[in-house]
Design an enzyme around this catalytic site. Structure first.
Site, PDB file in Angstrom:
ATOM      1  CD  GLU B  32      11.969  17.965  38.091  1.00 35.74           C
ATOM      2  OE1 GLU B  32      12.973  18.366  38.694  1.00 35.74           O
ATOM      3  OE2 GLU B  32      10.823  18.458  38.290  1.00 35.74           O
ATOM      4  CG  HIS B  50      23.713  38.168  39.420  1.00 35.48           C
ATOM      5  ND1 HIS B  50      23.144  39.362  39.037  1.00 35.48           N
ATOM      6  CD2 HIS B  50      22.695  37.264  39.467  1.00 35.48           C
ATOM      7  CE1 HIS B  50      21.835  39.188  38.875  1.00 35.48           C
ATOM      8  NE2 HIS B  50      21.541  37.924  39.116  1.00 35.48           N
ATOM      9  CD  GLU B 354      16.836  34.208  47.814  1.00 39.43           C
ATOM     10  OE1 GLU B 354      16.366  35.150  47.178  1.00 39.43           O
ATOM     11  OE2 GLU B 354      16.740  34.098  49.041  1.00 39.43           O
TER      12      GLU B 354
END
Lengths: 421, 502
Positions: B32, B50, B354
Site C-alpha cells: 500500500e 446498498h 466505485e
C-alpha cells in the site's frame, strides 16, 4: 452519589472567582471540577501581560492573574477535582446532578446549585467553509498558542493569520518573537475584531500588515500547506473579482471567533440565546433551570478577564444564596432587557434584582457615540439614561450600571432597552 | 520475499480479499502506498450499504452488491464494526419521477433485493415524519456502516491471521519471471508472488499497465461532502434518496446519517479532467460547497451555519469517461494470459470499483478467491481467527453500568481526551497501539474518532500530541497528519527541554 451545596464546573478564571465568591458569601460546601490537570484554564497559555488592569491596576500575565485566585482558593480550602470532566448535567425534579468522569472512575454528584463556567472554544475551519485542500499546517490561534507556550512545539515558520481577534493578534507577535515570518493578518470585516491596544502592540510595533475587508478564499497544498489565496470582499462579504492573490505560507492560524462551551447546558434543556451561544440568564446569572447559574465565556464571550471575574463572583454569590434556600432575586417583578438599534446583545436577559450591570456589544464602530437606556411599558417609551462613549466598538464589551432607583422606577412587565441611536 | 498472493492496494476491497484468503494456508502480502489502510476512496464515501435496486440486472454490480450486503451482518458482528440497518426510501417527488422509481423496483426484483415495498406518502411518514413525495420505494436492507472501520477491521483481522502488510510502499514496477511476478516498491524493496491482485483503486489502470496489460483507463470523479453536527442526530430516521436520472454519475446529492450520529450532505460528482491535477486531489470547491449548503437547507430547514462542521471529498475510480458519464460495470478479471502468456503466473485486476464497492467487498473477495484457486491450491486452515477482540462502537455508547465496570478494570476509560465525542484515553491508546503499527494523526482519527467532532480537534489534539511525546517518545518532527504532511516545524527552543536536540 456524593452531595455538595455548590458545584462549580470549570476551573478557569470564571470558575475560580465563582468558587471563591460562593465560599466567602457563606457557603461552606463548595466543590470545583476542572477537566485539565491544573487550574487556571486558558490563562495558563496566555503568557503575555495585560490581565488585571481594571481589577488589580496591574498588567499581569495570564498565569499570574490565575495564581492570585488559585492562592485564594487554596487558602479558603475549597476542594477541587482535577483531570475530571463533567459528561452530563441533569436537572430532573429541579435537583441538579452531574456525571463526572476521571481516571479510574465515573461518579454521580448532586448539588443544590451548580455554576457553569466552562469557558469557550475556538471556531474551527469547518465552520468557515473555506474552499481548498485539507493540508497540515492549519491551526486555530489558540491551539498554536498552546503548542508554542506550553509544549515547546513550533507549528510552522511562515504564517498567515485569518481573523483579527485578540488571540490572532497575540499570536502574530508570538510567532514573530519565536523567529517565524508572519506575512499578514487578514480580516473579513471592515474593522478589526481585536482590542486597539493589541493592534498597536502586536501588529504595528512589529510591522505586520493588517488587511481589512480581505479574506482567505482558497487553501492550497495537498500535504503540508503551501499557501493561501486571499481576496478583497465588498460590504456584503462577497469576493471582489480581480482582487485575488496568492500568499505563500506553511501555516495558517485561524482567529475567527469563539463559541461558548455549552454542551452541558443544552443537554439539560436550558434556554439558550441564539446570539451569544450562552444560556439566557437573569441578573443573578441564573439560567432557565432553577439552581443552575452561568458565567464567564460560557455565558458570553468577554474581551477582558477582569469582567469575567466580576461576573463570576456574582454567579458564585447567587449560587451560595440559592443553595442556602433563599431567593436570589426580588419577588416583585421581572424586567426584560432587550437590545435596541445598533446593539447586538445585552446581558442579562432579564432583571429580578434591584441593581444590575448591563453588558452589551454594539454592531458597528463609532466615535463619541451615544448609548441610551430606554424603558418601554404601558406608558410608552422613556429614556432613563444617556451616556456618550468616546469609542464604541464591536470588539469591546460595554457596561452600564443600572441603579436601584432606576430599577424601582420600572413597572412590572416593562422592557429595558439598550440602544445606540 | 516470495508470496503465494500479493495484493496491491489496502482499500476495503484489497483488505477484504486479504482477509478472505487468510482463511487458507497461503502466504499473503499486501502493498500500500499510503502509511495506513483505508486512506483513499474507502474512507471517503457515504458509508452506505446498498440494497441492489440501482444496478442493471445481470451485471456484476447487481450480483455482488446483493450478495455482499447479505454477508455484512455476520462479518460486522465478528469484526466489531458498527452497522445499522436503517433502510432507505427512494422518493418520487413528482409524476415524472415515477418511471425511474418503477425501474428501480423492477431492477431490485430481478437482482433479488429483499423486502422491497412501495409506499404512499402516509406510509412513508410512519418511517420519516414530514417527508414529502408522492411515492416511495422502501428497501429495508439498505444500511449505514463505518467504512473506514470495516476496512481497518478487515486489515487487522487479516494481519492477525498472518497477512503481511507493507505500508508506505508505492508500486513503481512489476517484473515478470518464469513462475512469479516481482513487484518493486518506492523504497526499493522487491516482493515476488505467484499471483498478484491489483486492487489499486484510483490507480489500478497504472498498475495493470506496469504488468503489461494494455487498455485499462480510470477517471477520477470527485464527490464533495459536508458533515453536519451531531445536534441533528435522530432527525433522519432512514436514508432518503431522490430517484436518480439515467446519466447521473452517482446517486444524486442526498442526506446520509452516519453510524456515529452525524449527517452527510453529498456527494457531488465532478470529473477531474485536468491532467495536471492529481487523481487524489480531495479539494473542496466554492461552487459545490454552496450547492451542498443550499441543498442541505432545503432538506433540513432549521440548519444553522454552525451545524456545518467540516467538508471532505472522495474520488470515484470510474471506467466511463466524462463525456459519457453514468457507470460501467465492475471489471474483475483474471488477465494472466494477457500479462504473462504461457507462464505459471496469476494476475487479477479489479477496475472501476466505485459504488457499490463497499457493499460488495465481501462478495468480491469470494469471487477473487475463486480466481486465485485456479493458480494456487487453497486448503482451509484450522487455526483461522474469525473474531476481532473488543466491543462494537465507542465506549461512550455503552450503558452506564458497563462503562463503570470497564473503568474499574481499565482506569483510562475514565479519562476523557475528546470532549465532543467523549473519546477516552484508553481508546486513544488503543488507536495509537493499533495492530497495523501506524501512528499518523489520521490513523488515530479513523480508529478512535478523535478530531471528528464539532471542535475538530481543538480540545484533543494538544492532549494527543502530549501523550505521543510523553509516552511514546515523539519528537516534533515525528508528527504527521498523513504521508508527507508534517504537523510541526520543530521545537520552539532546542534548549528548553534540558538541551535535548535531535
Amino acid at each position: 452519589m456524593s452531595e455538595y451545596d455548590v458545584v462549580i464546573v470549570g476551573g478557569g478564571p470564571a470558575g475560580l472567582a465563582a468558587a471563591i465568591a460562593a465560599k466567602t458569601s457563606g457557603c461552606d460546601d463548595v466543590l470545583l471540577i476542572e477537566r485539565d490537570r491544573i487550574l487556571g484554564g486558558i490563562l495558563n497559555q496566555c503568557i503575555h501581560d495585560g490581565f488585571g488592569l481594571h481589577r488589580f491596576n496591574e498588567a499581569l500575565s495570564g498565569p499570574e492573574y490565575a495564581a492570585r485566585f488559585i492562592d485564594q482558593l487554596r487558602s479558603l480550602s475549597i476542594p477541587t477535582m482535577q483531570s475530571s470532566i463533567v459528561l452530563d448535567l441533569s436537572t430532573k425534579d429541579g435537583k441538579p446532578s452531574l456525571l463526572v468522569s476521571r481516571l479510574g472512575e465515573l461518579v454521580k454528584i448532586s448539588a443544590k446549585s451548580v455554576v457553569l463556567s466552562m469557558g469557550c472554544r475556538e471556531r474551527p475551519r469547518g465552520a468557515l467553509a473555506i474552499p481548498g485542500h485539507r493540508p497540515s499546517g492549519v491551526y486555530t490561534a489558540g491551539a498554536a498558542q498552546n503548542l508554542i507556550n506550553l509544549e515547546n512545539i513550533m507549528p510552522g515558520k511562515r504564517a498567515v493569520i485569518l481573523g483579527s481577534g485578540d488571540i490572532g493578534l497575540i499570536m502574530a507577535r508570538r510567532m514573530t518573537l519565536e523567529g517565524a515570518k508572519v506575512e499578514s493578518v487578514f480580516e473579513v470585516l471592515p474593522w478589526s475584531s481585536g482590542l486597539p491596544r493589541n493592534i498597536q502592540q502586536c501588529l504595528v510595533d512589529y510591522d505586520i500588515p493588517l488587511y481589512l475587508s480581505t479574506t482567505v478564499v482558497d487553501i492550497v497544498g495537498m500535504k503540508r500547506l503551501e499557501g493561501v489565496k486571499v481576496a478583497e470582499v465588498d460590504k456584503d462579504r462577497k469576493q471582489i473579482p480581480g482582487t485575488e492573490r496568492f500568499v505563500p505560507c506553511d501555516t495558517l492560524l485561524l482567529s475567527v471567533g469563539l463559541i461558548p462551551e455549552n454542551e452541558l447546558a443544552r443537554g439539560a434543556g436550558i434556554a439558550m440565546s441564539p446570539i451569544t451561544g450562552g444560556p439566557l440568564v437573569d441578573d443573578t446569572c441564573m439560567t432557565s433551570a432553577p439552581g443552575v447559574f452561568s458565567c464567564g465565556n460560557a455565558l458570553h464571550v468577554h474581551d477582558l478577564v477582569d469582567w469575567v471575574s466580576e461576573e463570576a463572583e456574582r454567579a458564585g454569590r447567587s449560587a451560595a444564596v440559592y443553595a442556602g434556600g433563599k431567593k436570589t432575586g426580588s419577588e416583585k417583578k421581572t424586567v426584560q432587557v432587550r437590545p435596541g438599534a445598533g446593539v447586538r446583545y445585552v446581558m442579562p436577559d432579564h432583571l429580578v434584582g434591584d441593581d444590575a450591570i448591563l453588558a452589551f456589544r454594539v454592531l458597528v464602530p463609532a466615535r463619541n457615540g451615544k448609548v441610551q437606556l430606554v424603558s418601554r411599558g404601558v406608558d410608552g417609551e422613556k429614556v432613563i439614561k444617556e451616556e456618550t462613549h468616546a469609542r464604541l466598538h464591536p470588539a469591546e464589551m460595554i457596561r452600564i450600571r443600572v441603579l436601584p432607583s432606576e430599577v424601582s422606577a420600572l413597572g412590572a412587565g416593562d422592557v429595558l432597552e439598550v440602544r445606540v441611536p | 520475499m516470495l508470496y503465494d498472493v500479493l495484493i496491491i492496494g489496502a482499500g476495503v476491497i484489497g483488505c477484504a480479499i486479504a482477509r478472505e484468503l487468510s482463511k487458507y494456508s497461503v502466504k499473503i502480502g499486501v502493498v500500500e502506498k499510503e502509511p495506513d489502510v483505508s486512506f483513499g476512496t474507502s474512507s471517503r464515501n457515504s458509508a452506505v450499504l446498498h440494497s441492489g435496486i440501482n444496478y442493471l440486472p445481470g451485471t456484476g454490480r447487481a450480483e455482488l452488491d446483493v450478495k455482499g450486503n447479505a454477508m455484512m451482518d455476520e462479518l460486522c458482528a465478528s469484526l466489531k464494526v458498527p452497522l445499522k440497518r436503517i433502510g432507505k426510501l427512494t422518493v418520487a417527488l413528482k409524476e415524472e419521477d415515477l418511471p425511474g422509481l418503477y425501474k428501480q423496483k423492477n431492477q431490485g426484483e430481478a437482482n433479488g433485493t429483499p423486502g422491497m415495498e412501495l409506499m404512499d406518502n402516509d406510509k412513508m411518514r410512519t418511517i420519516q415524519p414530514g417527508i414529502e413525495g408522492i411515492l416511495g420505494l422502501w428497501t429495508p436492507t439498505s444500511a449505514i456502516i463505518s467504512s473506514f472501520g470495516l476496512t481497518i477491521a478487515l486489515a487487522e483481522n487479516a494481519k492477525a491471521n498472518g497477512v503481511d502488510f507493507h505500508l508506505n510502499s508505492e508500486v513503481t514496477a512489476i517484473e515478470k519471471g518464469e513462475d512469479a511476478l516481482t513487484v518493486v516498491t518506492s523504497d526499493g524493496k522487491r516482493y515476488s508472488s505467484r499471483v498478484v491482485i491489483n486492487s489499486a483503486g484510483l490507480h489500478c489502470d497504472e498498475v495493470s499497465a506496469m504488468a503489461g496489460f494494455v487498455g485499462a483507463k480510470i477517471w477520477s470523479c470527485r464527490g464533495e461532502y459536508y458533515v453536519l453536527d451531531k445536534r441533528l442526530n435522530g432527525s433522519l430516521k432512514t436514508l432518503i434518496y431522490p430517484v436518480p436520472g439515467p446519466n447521473d454519475p452517482g446517486l444524486g446529492i442526498h442526506l446520509t446519517p452516519t453510524v456515529d450520529g452525524n449527517i452527510l450532505i453529498g456527494p457531488s460528482a465532478a470529473y477531474i479532467t485536468d491532467p495536471k491535477e492529481s487523481r487524489e486531489d480531495y479539494r473542496a470547491t466554492h461552487e459545490i460547497m454552496e450547492d451542498l449548503k443550499r441543498e442541505g437547507l432545503r432538506l433540513l430547514p432549521d440548519l444553522s451555519a454552525s451545524d456545518f462542521i467540516r467538508n471532505f471529498s472522495g474520488n470515484r475510480p470510474k471506467q466511463t469517461p466524462p463525456e459519457k458519464g453514468g457507470n460501467a460495470d465492475f471489471t474483475i478479471e483474471d488477465v494472466s494470459e494477457k500479462v504473462a502468456p504461457g507462464k505459471k503466473i496469476g494476475f487479477i485486476h479489479l477496475l472501476g470499483m466505485e459504488s457499490p464497492g463497499l457493499t460488495s467487498s465481501p462478495a468480491i473477495a469470494l469471487k477473487v478467491k475463486g480466481m486465485v484457486e485456479k493458480h494456487v491450491a487453497l486448503s482451509p486452515r484450522t487455526d483461522f481467527i474469525a473474531e476481532r477482540p473488543g466491543f462494537t462502537g465507542t465506549f461512550s455508547e455503552l450503558p452506564l453500568e458497563q462503562r463503570m465496570d470497564l473503568i474499574r478494570t481499565e482506569p483510562e476509560y475514565g479519562e476523557i481526551f475528546c470532549r465532543c465525542e467523549q473519546i477516552t484515553k484508553k481508546e486513544i491508546r488503543d488507536a495509537i497501539e493499533n495492530p497495523m503499527s501506524v501512528r499518523t494523526m489520521s490513523s488515530i482519527k479513523y480508529r478512535a474518532r478523535a478530531m471528528m467532532g464539532r471542535c475538530q480537534g481543538g480540545f484533543c489534539v494538544p492532549r494527543i500530541v502530549r501523550m505521543l511525546r510523553d509516552e511514546y517518545g515523539f519528537n516534533p518532527e515525528d508528527y504527521f497528519v498523513r504521508k508527507d504532511a508534517p504537523m510541526f516545524a520543530g521545537r520552539v527552543r532546542e534548549s528548553a527541554r534540558g538541551g535535548v536536540s535531535k
